[in-house]
Scaffold this active site. Sequence first.
Site, PDB file in Angstrom:
ATOM      1  N   GLU A  54      66.735 -58.045  57.014  1.00  0.00           N
ATOM      2  CA  GLU A  54      66.604 -58.423  58.417  1.00  0.00           C
ATOM      3  C   GLU A  54      65.350 -59.260  58.666  1.00  0.00           C
ATOM      4  OE1 GLU A  54      68.755 -58.426  60.577  1.00  0.00           O
ATOM      5  OE2 GLU A  54      70.233 -57.075  59.714  1.00  0.00           O
ATOM      6  N   TYR A 137      65.042 -56.953  68.292  1.00  0.00           N
ATOM      7  CA  TYR A 137      66.240 -57.219  67.494  1.00  0.00           C
ATOM      8  C   TYR A 137      66.245 -56.392  66.208  1.00  0.00           C
ATOM      9  CZ  TYR A 137      69.145 -58.908  63.860  1.00  0.00           C
ATOM     10  OH  TYR A 137      70.031 -58.914  62.834  1.00  0.00           O
ATOM     11  N   ASP A 155      71.037 -60.839  68.700  1.00  0.00           N
ATOM     12  CA  ASP A 155      70.453 -62.029  68.063  1.00  0.00           C
ATOM     13  C   ASP A 155      71.137 -63.269  68.630  1.00  0.00           C
ATOM     14  OD1 ASP A 155      72.965 -61.805  67.021  1.00  0.00           O
ATOM     15  OD2 ASP A 155      72.390 -62.483  65.034  1.00  0.00           O
TER      16      ASP A 155
END
Length: 359
Positions: A54, A137, A155
């Site tokens: 991520e 996020y 996102d």
Amino acid sequence: MPAAANPAARAAPPRKAVPPPEALLGWYDRHRRRLPWRAEAGKREAPYRVFLSEIMLQQTTVVTVRPYYAAFLKRWPDVEALAAAPLEEVLSAWAGLGYYARARNLHACAKAVVARHGGRFPADEAALLDLPGIGPYTAAAIASIAFDRRAAPVDGNWERVVARLFAVDEPLPKARAKLRALALTLLPDEGYGDFAQAMMDLGATICTPRKPACALCPWRPDCAGYATGAPEVYPLKAAKAARPTRRGVAFLAVRADGAVLVRSRPASGLLGGMSEVPSTPWEVDGVASPAGHAPLNAQWCALNAPVTHVFSHFALELDVWRADLSAATRAPAGHRWVRPEGFDAEAFPSVMRKVLAKL
DNA sequence: CATGCGTGGAC
DNA sequence: TGTCCAAGCAT
């Protein structure tokens, strides 16, 4: 799951249709992409792997991330290993991936997970949000994907999908709060991790920025954007500022044994902590007297091949001056000599690799 | 809330 | 060639 199958639905008052999560989850079951950081159906990937992927995927494409992800995982297989690594090694391994604050924060985050949480990533969105480099996020992404917690990692994909589903007429970035609120209405009652990844896959493969493949979309019947006939106009965006050009001179000091004079940039800010060839400041109108910024007194010779590079918020045009020096030349304070064999171990960002290519 | 912060690929 | 874009965060 047609509403008509439920007798109670017929009696219910008419209510604004929300795109059914089952439709997307079913589509995901059939089309889920295989990615190095994605578990097989029905399984969960280790939190460290979700975390690593991520962070790397922030504003960065899957194709670009792949080799870096594999290299990091091999070199630092778990959060303890990463936490124990010297920052310079992490920066060097990150070199070329961009947004270097991510690498500094990745390292700081690994240390924090070890120090605060005994080497176990917390499952709580709030606790995750407290860690360096983890914003709204990423906290939601780790909570949902690694722990299957109820969370909405909104996102760019989510924003685009939601803006089209509801034909949101407010432009980004102002529309962000509204898009997030609408996104929350889409969440299923279970399968949060799958749903999060399904939204991203939908955005990446069907609901794409330019020419969305609406014919293949599981939510086409529910999409207000599709109904307008021009779903690709969403999300609306505010005009962005022009990108100025800065100019400067880079000094390529080359010793007789091939070593090049190098220094490290300040720990924060642009290319923070990365290695560089000394240069003048980079300014919009160039630098009046570059020679005054040369790292040492020498016979500087301008190469007639400027390096150009585009950063996120400005373009750079660097002239390159070269000087050849004896093998005995001492490095000025704050500088060091690095031979070409040592380049790979240095944290040279792409712009500096371009400069060094002039050798 | 606006700005600073990389890079490479697609069109 | 220029413009936009990609799983955002920190300040």
